[in-house]
Scaffold this motif. Structure first.
Motif, PDB file in Angstrom:
ATOM      1  N   LEU A  52       0.829  -1.197   0.000  1.00  0.00           N
ATOM      2  CA  LEU A  52       0.000   0.000   0.000  1.00  0.00           C
ATOM      3  C   LEU A  52       0.869   1.255   0.000  1.00  0.00           C
ATOM      4  O   LEU A  52       0.596   2.216  -0.740  1.00  0.00           O
ATOM      5  N   ALA A  53       1.919   1.251   0.794  1.00  0.00           N
ATOM      6  CA  ALA A  53       2.828   2.404   0.846  1.00  0.00           C
ATOM      7  C   ALA A  53       3.483   2.638  -0.515  1.00  0.00           C
ATOM      8  O   ALA A  53       3.603   3.787  -0.968  1.00  0.00           O
ATOM      9  N   GLU A  54       3.882   1.549  -1.171  1.00  0.00           N
ATOM     10  CA  GLU A  54       4.513   1.684  -2.485  1.00  0.00           C
ATOM     11  C   GLU A  54       3.513   2.175  -3.527  1.00  0.00           C
ATOM     12  O   GLU A  54       3.835   3.028  -4.358  1.00  0.00           O
ATOM     13  N   ALA A  55       2.288   1.651  -3.471  1.00  0.00           N
ATOM     14  CA  ALA A  55       1.243   2.117  -4.396  1.00  0.00           C
ATOM     15  C   ALA A  55       0.997   3.608  -4.203  1.00  0.00           C
ATOM     16  O   ALA A  55       0.928   4.371  -5.180  1.00  0.00           O
ATOM     17  N   ASN A  56       0.873   4.030  -2.954  1.00  0.00           N
ATOM     18  CA  ASN A  56       0.641   5.451  -2.667  1.00  0.00           C
ATOM     19  C   ASN A  56       1.796   6.313  -3.165  1.00  0.00           C
ATOM     20  O   ASN A  56       1.586   7.416  -3.700  1.00  0.00           O
ATOM     21  N   ALA A  57       3.027   5.832  -2.985  1.00  0.00           N
ATOM     22  CA  ALA A  57       4.203   6.586  -3.422  1.00  0.00           C
ATOM     23  C   ALA A  57       4.204   6.786  -4.938  1.00  0.00           C
ATOM     24  O   ALA A  57       4.713   7.791  -5.445  1.00  0.00           O
ATOM     25  N   GLU A  58       3.613   5.829  -5.662  1.00  0.00           N
ATOM     26  CA  GLU A  58       3.533   5.928  -7.125  1.00  0.00           C
ATOM     27  C   GLU A  58       2.268   6.654  -7.580  1.00  0.00           C
ATOM     28  O   GLU A  58       2.045   6.814  -8.781  1.00  0.00           O
ATOM     29  N   LEU A 134      -9.949  -7.295  -4.932  1.00  0.00           N
ATOM     30  CA  LEU A 134     -10.195  -6.387  -3.811  1.00  0.00           C
ATOM     31  C   LEU A 134      -9.533  -5.058  -4.139  1.00  0.00           C
ATOM     32  O   LEU A 134      -8.350  -5.017  -4.483  1.00  0.00           O
ATOM     33  N   PHE A 135     -10.287  -3.982  -4.014  1.00  0.00           N
ATOM     34  CA  PHE A 135      -9.750  -2.640  -4.234  1.00  0.00           C
ATOM     35  C   PHE A 135      -9.592  -1.962  -2.875  1.00  0.00           C
ATOM     36  O   PHE A 135     -10.555  -1.860  -2.113  1.00  0.00           O
ATOM     37  N   LEU A 136      -8.381  -1.502  -2.584  1.00  0.00           N
ATOM     38  CA  LEU A 136      -8.085  -0.947  -1.271  1.00  0.00           C
ATOM     39  C   LEU A 136      -8.074   0.575  -1.265  1.00  0.00           C
ATOM     40  O   LEU A 136      -7.731   1.200  -2.276  1.00  0.00           O
ATOM     41  N   PRO A 137      -8.414   1.178  -0.125  1.00  0.00           N
ATOM     42  CA  PRO A 137      -8.309   2.635   0.006  1.00  0.00           C
ATOM     43  C   PRO A 137      -6.848   3.019   0.170  1.00  0.00           C
ATOM     44  O   PRO A 137      -5.970   2.162   0.306  1.00  0.00           O
ATOM     45  N   GLN A 148     -11.969  -6.266   5.168  1.00  0.00           N
ATOM     46  CA  GLN A 148     -12.738  -5.276   5.927  1.00  0.00           C
ATOM     47  C   GLN A 148     -12.561  -3.866   5.389  1.00  0.00           C
ATOM     48  O   GLN A 148     -13.473  -3.047   5.459  1.00  0.00           O
ATOM     49  N   SER A 149     -11.376  -3.577   4.866  1.00  0.00           N
ATOM     50  CA  SER A 149     -11.083  -2.216   4.442  1.00  0.00           C
ATOM     51  C   SER A 149     -11.350  -1.961   2.962  1.00  0.00           C
ATOM     52  O   SER A 149     -11.314  -0.813   2.516  1.00  0.00           O
ATOM     53  N   ALA A 150     -11.620  -3.002   2.186  1.00  0.00           N
ATOM     54  CA  ALA A 150     -11.815  -2.836   0.743  1.00  0.00           C
ATOM     55  C   ALA A 150     -12.941  -1.852   0.442  1.00  0.00           C
ATOM     56  O   ALA A 150     -13.995  -1.882   1.078  1.00  0.00           O
ATOM     57  N   VAL A 151     -12.709  -0.979  -0.526  1.00  0.00           N
ATOM     58  CA  VAL A 151     -13.743  -0.028  -0.935  1.00  0.00           C
ATOM     59  C   VAL A 151     -14.665  -0.637  -1.976  1.00  0.00           C
ATOM     60  O   VAL A 151     -15.770  -0.146  -2.211  1.00  0.00           O
ATOM     61  N   ALA A 152     -14.198  -1.712  -2.622  1.00  0.00           N
ATOM     62  CA  ALA A 152     -15.015  -2.420  -3.609  1.00  0.00           C
ATOM     63  C   ALA A 152     -14.438  -3.820  -3.803  1.00  0.00           C
ATOM     64  O   ALA A 152     -13.242  -4.039  -3.617  1.00  0.00           O
ATOM     65  N   VAL A 153     -15.312  -4.746  -4.173  1.00  0.00           N
ATOM     66  CA  VAL A 153     -14.905  -6.120  -4.473  1.00  0.00           C
ATOM     67  C   VAL A 153     -15.542  -6.501  -5.804  1.00  0.00           C
ATOM     68  O   VAL A 153     -16.735  -6.274  -6.018  1.00  0.00           O
ATOM     69  N   MET A 154     -14.742  -7.073  -6.682  1.00  0.00           N
ATOM     70  CA  MET A 154     -15.246  -7.508  -7.988  1.00  0.00           C
ATOM     71  C   MET A 154     -15.086  -9.022  -8.071  1.00  0.00           C
ATOM     72  O   MET A 154     -14.006  -9.529  -8.366  1.00  0.00           O
ATOM     73  N   PRO A 155     -16.161  -9.780  -7.760  1.00  0.00           N
ATOM     74  CA  PRO A 155     -16.067 -11.243  -7.781  1.00  0.00           C
ATOM     75  C   PRO A 155     -16.494 -11.811  -9.131  1.00  0.00           C
ATOM     76  O   PRO A 155     -17.601 -11.584  -9.590  1.00  0.00           O
ATOM     77  N   GLY A 156     -15.603 -12.510  -9.789  1.00  0.00           N
ATOM     78  CA  GLY A 156     -15.979 -13.172 -11.028  1.00  0.00           C
ATOM     79  C   GLY A 156     -15.474 -12.484 -12.275  1.00  0.00           C
ATOM     80  O   GLY A 156     -14.760 -11.491 -12.224  1.00  0.00           O
ATOM     81  N   ALA A 157     -15.859 -13.038 -13.414  1.00  0.00           N
ATOM     82  CA  ALA A 157     -15.454 -12.522 -14.719  1.00  0.00           C
ATOM     83  C   ALA A 157     -16.562 -11.653 -15.284  1.00  0.00           C
ATOM     84  O   ALA A 157     -17.736 -12.019 -15.251  1.00  0.00           O
TER      85      ALA A 157
END
Length: 200
Positions: A52-58, A134-137, A148-157
């Protein structure tokens, strides 16, 4: 006449002459773990706090994609949907994607500090289907898990439109907007705009 057309099509298939026809399928690399690999996936130590820290840094959003060997829906996404340039470029530019194996033994460190295997993490997060994203904040409390913290979940194709709309909805933080437009309403609006020829 329809029967004749069907017979001609069958003959073409038998002769392998359909290669000139347009297709969205692409050869996709498989790793030693049997999972599909793309150039926008990150090979990390799977410490989610570090990821998460690396994603935020980018300036990107962290997403976790859970897959499994032999998953036909994963194959469909990797051969037909993810290779589409409009989606692949969007993911590459806006997301930091970490792949996990539903049955894997690689160690994962969850946001709450618990170290466990990928398969244990999948059970902990309640993941039953692949692919699941899982999409994280940008900030996760220390006592929360990834699920618990995911802002959205995309299950499936899903198809290209649904998939790019989900990635866009997350990247633009539309889940934070107080305009009553949840993802379903946003997606319905985007479908209508595409049908009307809008490129915005």
């Amino acid at each position: 006449m329809p029967r004749l057309f069907a017979l001609a099509a069958a003959a073409l298939l038998a002769l392998g002459l359909t290669t000139a026809l347009p297709t969205t399928a692409a050869a996709v690399e498989l790793g030693d773990d049997g999972l599909h690999k793309t150039d926008w996936m990150r090979d990390t130590f799977k410490d989610l706090r570090e990821d998460l820290a690396e994603a935020n840094a980018e300036g990107k959003r962290l997403a976790i994609i859970m897959e499994q060997r032999g998953c036909v829906y994963c194959t469909q996404m990797h051969e037909e949907i993810f290779p589409q340039p409009v989606l692949a470029d969007y993911i590459r530019d806006n997301f930091f994607v970490v792949q996990m194996n539903l049955h894997g033994d690689t160690e994962v460190t969850d946001f709450d500090g618990e170290a466990l295997s990928e398969k244990q993490a999948a059970r902990k997060w309640g993941m039953l289907f692949t692919p699941t994203i899982l999409f994280l904040p940008e900030e996760v409390p220390e006592d929360q898990t990834a699920a618990q913290s995911a802002v959205a979940v995309m299950p499936g194709a899903f198809g290209l439109g649904t998939t790019i709309d989900m990635f866009t909805w997350v990247a633009e933080k539309r889940y934070e907007l107080d305009n009553g437009e949840d993802f379903q309403r946003y997606h319905a609006r985007r479908i209508q705009e595409r049908d009307n020829g809008s490129t915005d």
